[in-house]
Each structure stands twice: as C-alpha cells, then as structure tokens.
Write an enzyme that holds these catalytic residues in place. Structure first.
Site, PDB file in Angstrom:
ATOM      1  N   GLY A  11     -14.883   3.109  -9.324  1.00  9.79           N
ATOM      2  CA  GLY A  11     -15.235   1.831  -8.693  1.00  9.79           C
ATOM      3  C   GLY A  11     -16.018   2.044  -7.411  1.00  9.79           C
ATOM      4  N   ASN A  33     -10.916   2.735 -16.209  1.00 10.01           N
ATOM      5  CA  ASN A  33     -11.096   2.159 -17.557  1.00 10.01           C
ATOM      6  C   ASN A  33     -12.467   1.512 -17.706  1.00 10.01           C
ATOM      7  OD1 ASN A  33     -10.863  -0.092 -15.993  1.00 10.01           O
ATOM      8  ND2 ASN A  33      -9.212  -1.050 -17.156  1.00 10.01           N
ATOM      9  N   ASP A  57      -6.688   3.449 -18.783  1.00 10.66           N
ATOM     10  CA  ASP A  57      -6.286   2.178 -18.175  1.00 10.66           C
ATOM     11  C   ASP A  57      -4.841   2.337 -17.715  1.00 10.66           C
ATOM     12  OD1 ASP A  57      -5.401  -0.422 -17.664  1.00 10.66           O
ATOM     13  OD2 ASP A  57      -6.752  -1.268 -19.172  1.00 10.66           O
ATOM     14  N   LEU A  75      -6.184   2.709  -6.680  1.00 11.77           N
ATOM     15  CA  LEU A  75      -7.226   1.712  -6.406  1.00 11.77           C
ATOM     16  C   LEU A  75      -7.568   0.897  -7.650  1.00 11.77           C
ATOM     17  CD1 LEU A  75      -7.505   3.587  -3.899  1.00 11.77           C
ATOM     18  CD2 LEU A  75      -9.956   3.428  -4.135  1.00 11.77           C
ATOM     19  N   ASN A 101       3.647   2.123 -13.580  1.00 13.40           N
ATOM     20  CA  ASN A 101       3.243   3.385 -14.226  1.00 13.40           C
ATOM     21  C   ASN A 101       2.803   4.423 -13.197  1.00 13.40           C
ATOM     22  OD1 ASN A 101       3.778   2.573 -16.834  1.00 13.40           O
ATOM     23  ND2 ASN A 101       1.713   1.765 -17.178  1.00 13.40           N
ATOM     24  N   GLY A 104       5.699   5.653 -11.191  1.00 16.32           N
ATOM     25  CA  GLY A 104       6.494   6.568 -12.026  1.00 16.32           C
ATOM     26  C   GLY A 104       5.870   7.958 -12.057  1.00 16.32           C
ATOM     27  N   ALA A 116      -3.763   0.555  -2.520  1.00 14.00           N
ATOM     28  CA  ALA A 116      -4.844  -0.267  -1.968  1.00 14.00           C
ATOM     29  C   ALA A 116      -4.417  -1.724  -2.042  1.00 14.00           C
ATOM     30  CB  ALA A 116      -6.125  -0.033  -2.759  1.00 14.00           C
ATOM     31  N   TYR A 147      -4.650 -12.114  -8.361  1.00 13.61           N
ATOM     32  CA  TYR A 147      -4.934 -10.987  -7.453  1.00 13.61           C
ATOM     33  C   TYR A 147      -3.985 -11.010  -6.264  1.00 13.61           C
ATOM     34  CZ  TYR A 147      -7.822  -7.713  -4.733  1.00 13.61           C
ATOM     35  OH  TYR A 147      -8.291  -6.641  -4.009  1.00 13.61           O
ATOM     36  N   THR A 177     -15.109  -5.315   2.503  1.00 11.77           N
ATOM     37  CA  THR A 177     -15.824  -4.047   2.678  1.00 11.77           C
ATOM     38  C   THR A 177     -17.136  -4.117   1.907  1.00 11.77           C
ATOM     39  OG1 THR A 177     -13.696  -2.945   2.834  1.00 11.77           O
ATOM     40  CG2 THR A 177     -15.592  -1.537   2.426  1.00 11.77           C
TER      41      THR A 177
END
Ligand code: UDP
Length: 313
Positions: A11, A33, A57, A75, A101, A104, A116, A147, A177
């Site tokens: 990203g 992903n 993913d 992130l 996940n 973990g 993030a 979100y 940003t």
C-alpha cells in the site's frame, strides 16, 4: 538483522515503510492482497535479497514457519473513504478477524506488534485539537462506521491481547498523510486535487471547503512509526500527524499555486458524516518519542506533485 512482517506492505504507507526498514538493514516480509494497493508500489524492492513478498489476505490466518518474526506492522486495511466504503464488510473483517489473525501470529512468534490506527477513531470530534484521551464522536451505523468502528475494535483487541497474553503492542493514531505512491483512484483530497490540477480540470471541493484537516508528509510519518515500534515501555495510543491545520479550500488554492495550474474550483455536495475539523495534539509523541514532523506542507506538496507528474500517463 530483525525479521519484520508488514501487512499491507504494497500500500501507500506500507511500501514506504518496507523501503525504510530495508534501508535500516532489516529482513522484510510484506503481505498484501492487492485489494486497494498495487504491485507497482513494491516492484523496485523485489530484487532486494532481504525482501520477500507474499500475496495474502489477513482475513485468512497466516503462518510464517520459515523464520522467526521479531516485529509486525499491521497496516492491512482499505484506508481512503472511497475505498473502505466500497469494501465496507471486508474493512470490518480486516479490523476484526484480520486483527485477531495478526495478533495470533505475533503471539506465536513472541513478536512486538504495531497497529496502524487512525484519527477516524475520534469521528467528527467535539474536542479540538484531538488528544489521545478524547474518546471520540463516532456513528455506529453511518458510511464511515466500517472503518471508524473497525479501527476502534482493533485497538480494543490489541489491549485485550496485551492484558491476557502480556504482548508487546504499539498503537499509532495516524492523521491525514500524503506523498508519492498515493493511489490515483483513492478519492482522497490531496490526490484528487493534484490530479485535477495537473490535468487543468476543476478542483472538486465537497461542501463549503471550510472543513479542516492536518496533512503530514509520508516520510515524517514513517519515521514516527519506527520510533514508536522501537520505543521502550510505551504502547500508546499516540497521535502521529502534522498539527498544521488547513481548510480544504486552502489546500485547493495551494495545489493550484504550486502546480501552476489554470484549474478553477467548483463545489460538490459534502459526503455524509464528513468530519468538520481534525488536528492532532502531538504533545505525547513529542514527549515520549521525541518525534515531530519536519517537512513543510509546501515542500511536501511539491514532492508529491512532481511524483504525480512523472506517473500520470
Ligand atoms: N474532499 C474534497 N474534495 C475531494 C476529496 C475530498 O473536498 O475531491 C474533502 C472531504 O470531503 C473531506 C476532506 O476533503 O472533508 C478530506 O477527505 P479525504 O477523503 O482525503 O480524507 P478524510 O480525512 O475525510 O478521511
């Protein structure tokens, strides 16, 4: 040499972070992903023998058996309003199932984890500027909730894992940003205005343009990530952003001026739940991390405009 996993590594922020960590001499494993990111952001890193990319993913569990992971930067999440609203359910999944996940995985490796988080957890703030102890004004059912609420529960999960499993967590609340490698189609104000200005098209201001944001240049922010991740005995949450507050109208005028564009400004309707004001109080970051942004808005916009100029076909 540390082994560092960066989810969302292809990203906008992730690709800058991977580059920064490689320059520090770490071994970097990037996961992505490609839902809202692009392979082009990391193609220049692929020849580096200390860089590994895995298409994955985080909504599905990830096991990294090859090497012990020392640190994880999480992130992975669609981050612009246009992208996360188009992918609302996946955004909630990334911040809940995905977060579990990744926590973990960090637990299994005994790795420190950086989450993030976002200024969006303050919603349409009733306190200004926003300090970390402000609890926010967020709609649970609006178009931004996937979100905002997602990132809120992700913070909750980090603290629950810390309480229950004594994990080392770090939480950064990232404010707006900008910089090279912002996605062309992410609909964010800086990328929209720059593309419009370079094409001499009208700049689209949503609402009256008096809403404010505070814009941080990407390299400043990444320096803050690194300081937080490596700080002793400090988990945050901590605001990372540039406290220079500007109206959206001022941003439009500045982009036109710096790019030497002949574009005009037009008004469009304001999206639902669009926050009126946003400005980080960064006293905590200054005190605990010795961090504050260095790049001026003019210099940052100039660098960003040059990058878009080189990459607009
Ligand atoms: N905005 C705008 N014109 C655009 C894109 C965004 O006026 O072409 C406004 C938007 O309504 C918001 C601000 O700019 O008030 C910042 O929007 P962005 O999507 O960049 O991020 P946000 O801070 O809202 O998450």
């Amino acid at each position: 040499m540390k082994t560092i996993l960066v989810t969302g590594g292809a990203g906008f922020l992730g690709s800058h972070l991977c580059q920064f960590l490689l320059d520090k001499g770490d071994y970097v494993v990037a996961l992505d992903n490609f839902l809202t990111s692009s392979g082009g952001n990391i193609s220049h890193l692929l020849p580096n023998k200390n860089f590994e990319f895995i298409q994955h993913d985080i909504i599905s569990p990830f096991y990294h058996e090859k090497k012990k992971v020392d640190q994880i930067y999480n992130l992975a999440c669609p981050a612009s309003p246009v992208h996360y609203q188009k992918n609302a359910i996946r955004t909630v999944k990334a911040n809940t199932i995905g977060m579990i996940n990744v926590l973990g995985l960090a637990k299994k490796h005994g790795a420190r984890i950086f989450q993030a988080s976002t200024s969006e957890i303050y919603g349409d703030p009733l306190e200004h500027p926003q300090r970390e102890d402000y609890r926010g004004n967020v709609s649970t059912i609006g178009p931004r909730a996937c979100y905002d609420e997602g990132k809120r529960v992700a913070e909750t999960l980090c603290f629950d894992y810390r309480r229950q499993h004594s994990m080392e967590i770090r939480i950064a609340r990232i404010f707006n940003t900008y910089g090279p490698r912002m996605a062309f189609n992410d609909g964010r104000v800086v990328s929209n205005f720059i593309i419009q200005a370079l094409k001499n098209q009208d700049l689209t201001i949503y609402g009256d343009g008096r809403q404010t944001r505070s814009f941080c240049y990407v390299s400043d922010l990444i320096g803050g990530f690194y300081k937080l991740m490596n700080a002793d005995n400090f988990s945050g949450p901590v605001n990372l952003g540039n406290p220079l507050e500007k109206t959206i109208l001022e941003i439009a005028e500045l982009v036109i001026k710096i790019s030497g564009s002949s574009s005009k400004i037009i008004r469009k309707s304001l999206p639902e739940d669009d926050p009126r004001r946003r400005q980080p109080d960064i006293s905590l970051a200054k005190a605990r991390l010795g961090w504050e942004p260095k790049i001026s808005l003019e210099d940052g916009l100039q660098k960003t405009i040059s990058w878009f100029q080189d990459h607009l076909s």
